[in-house]
Design an enzyme around this catalytic site. Sequence first.
Site, mmCIF file in Angstrom:
data_model
loop_
_atom_site.group_PDB
_atom_site.id
_atom_site.type_symbol
_atom_site.label_atom_id
_atom_site.label_comp_id
_atom_site.label_asym_id
_atom_site.label_seq_id
_atom_site.Cartn_x
_atom_site.Cartn_y
_atom_site.Cartn_z
ATOM 1 C CG HIS A 18 -55.731 -42.087 58.049
ATOM 2 N ND1 HIS A 18 -56.683 -42.946 57.933
ATOM 3 C CD2 HIS A 18 -56.200 -40.853 58.671
ATOM 4 C CE1 HIS A 18 -57.215 -42.965 59.189
ATOM 5 N NE2 HIS A 18 -57.167 -41.605 59.286
ATOM 6 C CG ASP A 123 -57.410 -46.186 56.206
ATOM 7 O OD1 ASP A 123 -56.185 -46.043 57.047
ATOM 8 O OD2 ASP A 123 -58.784 -45.947 57.196
ATOM 9 C CD GLN A 359 -45.925 -33.947 65.345
ATOM 10 O OE1 GLN A 359 -46.844 -33.244 65.602
ATOM 11 N NE2 GLN A 359 -46.663 -35.177 65.077
ATOM 12 C CG HIS A 374 -54.273 -33.740 67.507
ATOM 13 N ND1 HIS A 374 -53.281 -34.095 67.754
ATOM 14 C CD2 HIS A 374 -55.293 -33.882 66.281
ATOM 15 C CE1 HIS A 374 -53.036 -35.008 66.117
ATOM 16 N NE2 HIS A 374 -54.398 -34.509 65.690
ATOM 17 C CD1 TRP A 377 -52.247 -45.351 65.678
ATOM 18 C CD2 TRP A 377 -52.274 -44.522 67.722
ATOM 19 N NE1 TRP A 377 -51.377 -46.741 66.356
ATOM 20 C CE2 TRP A 377 -51.476 -46.518 67.805
ATOM 21 C CE3 TRP A 377 -52.083 -44.393 69.465
ATOM 22 C CZ2 TRP A 377 -51.015 -46.673 69.016
ATOM 23 C CZ3 TRP A 377 -51.765 -45.226 69.769
ATOM 24 C CH2 TRP A 377 -50.907 -46.068 69.633
ATOM 25 C CG ASN A 378 -50.385 -41.085 62.435
ATOM 26 O OD1 ASN A 378 -49.829 -42.322 61.583
ATOM 27 N ND2 ASN A 378 -51.453 -41.058 62.492
ATOM 28 C CB SER A 379 -49.406 -37.353 67.127
ATOM 29 O OG SER A 379 -48.972 -36.142 65.980
ATOM 30 C CD GLU A 382 -45.846 -38.535 63.425
ATOM 31 O OE1 GLU A 382 -45.925 -37.367 64.144
ATOM 32 O OE2 GLU A 382 -46.044 -39.179 62.352
ATOM 33 C CD GLN A 399 -57.669 -36.338 67.464
ATOM 34 O OE1 GLN A 399 -58.380 -36.003 68.428
ATOM 35 N NE2 GLN A 399 -57.630 -36.700 66.169
#
Length: 476
Positions: A18, A123, A359, A374, A377-379, A382, A399
């Site tokens: 976040h 947030d 990352q 996993h 959302w950021n992963s 990206e 997820q």
Amino acid sequence: MANDKPHAVCFPLPTQGHINAMLHFANALHFMDFHITFVNTEFNHRRSLRKADPACLAGLPNFRFATIPDGISFPDDDIDRSQDFIALYLSIKRHCVAPLRDLIATLNDPCSGGPRVSCVISDAFTTFTLAVTTELSVPNIFFCSVSPVGYLGSFYIKELIQRNIIPLRSEEDLTNSFLDTVIDWIPGMPNIRLKDLPSFIRTTNPLDIMLNDCWEETHASRDASAIIFNTFHDLDTPVIEALSSVLTPPVYDIGPVSLLSQYIPDHNSLRVNLWKEDSNCIEWLNEQKQGSVFYVNFGSLTVLTSNQFIEFAWGLANSRCKFLWVTRPDLIEGETALLPAEIATEIKERSFVTNWCPQREVLSHPAVGGFLTHCGWNSAMESISAGVPMICWPFISDQQPNCRYLCSEWGIGMEIGEEVKREEVERLIKELMEGQKGKEMKRKALEWKVKAVKAASLGGDSWIKLERVIKEVMLK
Ligand code: UDP
């Protein structure tokens, strides 16, 4: 210091994912001539100062960091562990209103040297901030760093309860076929299965805190001035349309935020890292052939059992692939993430194992050909931004829906069963890195990358939406 700039106070939920997303967004606002105060918890700020170059937190002209307490006292020697997410979430809800109010009062004091606070970006799951912005009569823009599909699923939890679909009748519903039940009435999510909704529905307890908090927070968004999602138009059109029709405030899709900030000078100089980054992995990647490395990272909050860890490790070893694996010190329940000696020997020549990596640089490195994630959302964003196909092992929260969309809607993911088996891990890695399906997924991933880059390039759809939310909401 110019006092005529609009001043946005950015307050993320204090976990790594976040924070990262909000920081990218704050960078974009700074680029659009805002004065920014970025609010960290005292704990995270202290920890980040220890883990990263202090220059990352020094700020820039018109970009300052500030801190407030999170209400949890932590002994210093625990500083390398993630804070318990639910305890932290409940604590900030309970304890952060007064410190946030005091901080804004200090910022508004003429002696502060900055402009008066003109809006708060909080947030989307910290709706308690509305108490402060209502008193001050300034806009409160919710920044949603979970996925649009996760937010939409959370919004409909209330109706799932009213229709007696959840909470589950018994623990058995977790393992019989009940979670395969198709829910065909949620707009924007046709034929979604119960198992694809946010993980908090997997409870038999009607009073479960996260079950109830999830929908209460999304419904409290009615009092926000706007809601911003970290996605881009082509990716999530039906979901964003559904959100726009059920949410009261206007909705803007302004992402991928990690790409937006790439076009901004100095964008990388500000970072809040809760772990020490090991950039040696980039040197290792530089020595590897294009597309030959499989990257494994479960983000900042996932916890594996030691059995799951071992199964992943053997699956990776048996795939015979080169791989980069990030094993946070607190990745395994109650243990330090150390590979058993026999696996360590087996993979020594063809792997790089470390605690934390940069990352975004890893994903955009030409050597990286696939990503076991996993589905944070950021992963996911990206990876989409870098055109890297994924193997998905969702853990909690949004997820599960992210996994569903990556695999079924966008064609760039393959799911590993919840119960990790080394044979399956090996098979899917081989399929992704060498098989026909992997090639097709790579092709699709590159198509999504082109669309993501187009949306986030200066003048693209996401910048246009950013200009709109500034004009229509933040400066109104
Ligand atoms: N991240 C990183 N290095 C790592 C692991 C993660 O920089 O070794 C960053 C990653 O780029 C992403 C964030 O941490 O921005 C993780 O957020 P995500 O939503 O994917 O998952 P979470 O940690 O919230 O479960």
